[in-house]
Design a protein around this motif. Structure first.
Motif: not given
Length: 249
Positions: A24, A37, A40, A46, A229
């Protein structure tokens, strides 16, 4: 010194959870690492990096500065040694200020730098709108009027009509905007002619308000970090975590 053996047996050996990496790239003032996050799953990591600091407020000048494909390619290179399967440029204004051609140039630059796959926030927004079959939106931004107008122009170039918009006119510390202010802006621009609402800027916190806003307005509410995301995880074959968020279901 004599080291005595432990009388406690070691636990059964368990290999570490296999991880998929996503790189990222964020602007130098990005403050919402933790929010990214939250989408995720446990088997994804990440790897974040930032563009070099520049003494600029969050204005059109800054958006132009951080839309430079060479700048973003150099930042993307910083995460490539850990072998991410995709790289995302997490910035809305920096990826729409140059129009559709500018967004494509950013993706091409990250690919040329070595990213196996790449996406920008503005590109992810267009993918999300197509995925949902939406071509009329209302937008909420923290930007000054000139940047908000450029978001409208970017969407129009992609065949998406902006039927209403509202901005906060901020040039700094966007990450400190309270949820209440975002909710009120959404209320103020919701109209029956909009099929969805988009909340712009990756530095604007939105994760916790998305489900409630969708229930309030009765339509999808997309946000910058959410679409980023969603798209980046999709590129790597993973599903984001976001209970109650229409895009993810």
């Amino acid at each position: 010194m004599t080291v005595r053996p432990s009388t406690h047996p070691l636990p059964a050996s368990t290999p570490p959870l296999l991880q998929t990496g996503i790189g990222v790239v964020a602007p130098y003032d990005f403050a919402l690492d933790r929010e990214l996050w939250r989408w995720v799953p446990d088997d994804v990591t990440l790897h974040l990096t930032r563009t070099p600091y520049a003494p600029l407020a969050a204005t059109l000048e800054m958006a132009v500065h951080i839309s430079d494909p060479e700048l973003i390619a150099r930042a993307a290179t910083d995460v490539l040694p850990v072998a991410p399967l995709a790289v995302a440029y997490a910035c809305t204004s920096g990826s729409f200020v140059g129009g559709l051609a500018g967004e494509v140039a950013l993706v091409d630059a990250m690919i040329a730098a070595g990213a196996p796959a790449a996406v920008t926030t503005s590109g992810a927004l267009l993918l999300a709108l197509r995925h949902l079959g939406i071509n009329r939106v209302a937008t909420v931004t923290p930007y000054t009027d000139d940047l908000t107008a450029l978001l409208t122009a970017f969407l129009a170039e992609a065949g998406v009509e902006v039927v209403a918009t509202a901005g906060l006119g901020l040039i700094a510390q966007i990450w400190t905007v309270p949820y209440e202010a975002i909710v009120e802006l959404v209320r103020s621009i919701d109209t029956s002619s909009a099929d969805a609402i988009f909340i712009s800027c990756t530095n604007l916190p939105t994760y916790d308000v998305i489900p409630g806003l969708e229930a309030l307005v009765g339509k999808p509410v997309l946000t910058a970090n959410q679409v980023t995301m969603w798209s980046a995880l999709s590129l790597t074959g993973h599903t984001p975590i976001g209970p109650g968020q229409h895009l993810l279901t």
